[in-house]
Design a protein around this motif. Structure first.
Motif, PDB file in Angstrom:
ATOM      1  N   PRO A   1       0.835  -1.209   0.000  1.00 14.10           N
ATOM      2  CA  PRO A   1       0.000   0.000   0.000  1.00 14.10           C
ATOM      3  C   PRO A   1       0.871   1.261   0.000  1.00 14.10           C
ATOM      4  O   PRO A   1       1.736   1.421   0.872  1.00 14.10           O
ATOM      5  CB  PRO A   1      -0.797  -0.120   1.307  1.00 14.10           C
TER       6      PRO A   1
ATOM      7  N   MET B   1      -6.683  -0.758  -3.371  1.00 17.89           N
ATOM      8  CA  MET B   1      -6.328  -1.118  -2.000  1.00 17.89           C
ATOM      9  C   MET B   1      -7.115  -2.329  -1.528  1.00 17.89           C
ATOM     10  O   MET B   1      -8.298  -2.490  -1.858  1.00 17.89           O
ATOM     11  CB  MET B   1      -6.583   0.057  -1.056  1.00 17.89           C
ATOM     12  N   ASN B   2      -6.454  -3.158  -0.731  1.00 16.52           N
ATOM     13  CA  ASN B   2      -7.125  -4.282  -0.094  1.00 16.52           C
ATOM     14  C   ASN B   2      -8.070  -3.772   0.997  1.00 16.52           C
ATOM     15  O   ASN B   2      -7.901  -2.674   1.532  1.00 16.52           O
ATOM     16  CB  ASN B   2      -6.096  -5.226   0.531  1.00 16.52           C
TER      17      ASN B   2
ATOM     18  N   SER C   1      -5.706  -0.816   4.697  1.00 12.92           N
ATOM     19  CA  SER C   1      -5.456  -1.732   3.585  1.00 12.92           C
ATOM     20  C   SER C   1      -4.420  -2.782   3.959  1.00 12.92           C
ATOM     21  O   SER C   1      -4.497  -3.932   3.512  1.00 12.92           O
ATOM     22  CB  SER C   1      -4.978  -0.949   2.359  1.00 12.92           C
TER      23      SER C   1
END
Length: 249
Positions: free
Chosen positions: A83, A104-105, A169
């Motif tokens: 990130p 982003m996660n 994230s």
């Protein structure tokens, strides 16, 4: 389906392969990557490379950005697996001929690199991110709430949060618990709890004293490693637990 395009020109001697994740949740079932050959200079950022692609080849690439100075926090994304802010990441610093950018996660995808921030803002608002006092400047003769440098030092680094979402994230707990408050909000809870002007400590601690609150953090520490502003959410969570357990007052 991968697409290879080139915008290298004769004036640039260096180029990289930029792999951009493409995904539209309204019609796609899985993420795909499109590849572009992009020229760059030593000062070129990842965001500038993406905007180069939008300008020359595919204007439909969805990406969120604004200030381009690592101040607004709008352009967070996964860059080569980590990130980062795209406007704060220079291609020359990545030491790779292939740059992969993904959304982003732990955030729902709007399209391509753009994600929804509702969960982050909801949890941020939940912890009451403001000075909580019975009095106000409008009701008092006081024009400002004085603080000593030592009192300011207790929370100042946490006031630098730009709400970019990179910490959330990177957080593994965010990926497994959809109700977890998250490192961004917990760090901001500490920012106000530690502020000598604030009187809302007890109510704020009560909010995060929850199975999906401060006790859900596993201290992976990845949140602190990715913050572009040097904020240390993991330390803030540790200090908050000190208040919860009675080690701090």
């Amino acid at each position: 389906m991968a697409q290879v395009s080139s915008i290298a020109d004769e004036q640039s001697s260096k180029s990289i392969t930029l792999r951009i994740a493409r995904f539209n949740p309204e019609k796609d079932t899985k993420k795909q990557f499109m590849e572009f050959t992009v020229p760059y200079e030593k000062w070129t950022t990842v965001l500038e490379a993406i905007l180069d692609v939008k300008k020359h080849f595919d204007h439909s690439v969805a990406v969120r950005y604004s200030c381009r100075q690592a101040t607004c926090g709008s352009c967070g994304m996964i860059i080569n697996g980590k990130p980062r802010l795209a406007c704060f990441t220079k291609i020359s610093e990545l030491d790779s001929n292939v740059i992969t950018v993904e959304p982003m996660n732990n955030f729902p995808i709007i399209r391509d690199l753009a994600v929804k921030f509702e969960r982050l803002f909801d949890t941020h608002h939940k912890i009451k991110p403001y000075l909580d006092r019975d009095d106000t400047e409008l009701e008092s003769d006081a024009k400002e709430f004085m603080q000593s440098p030592e009192e300011l030092e207790q929370y100042i680094q946490f006031a630098n949060c730009i709400k970019c979402g990179l910490c959330n994230s990177a957080c593994p707990t965010m990926a497994t618990d959809s109700s977890f408050v998250g490192p961004q909000a917990l760090a901001q809870a500490y920012r106000y709890v530690a502020d000598s002007r604030d009187k809302g400590k007890d109510s704020r601690l009560k909010i995060i004293d929850d199975s999906h609150g401060i006790w859900r953090c596993h201290f992976a520490g990845s949140c602190s490693q990715v913050c572009p502003k040097g904020v240390d959410p993991a330390m803030g969570i540790q200090l908050l637990r000190g208040y919860m357990l009675g080690f701090r007052s």
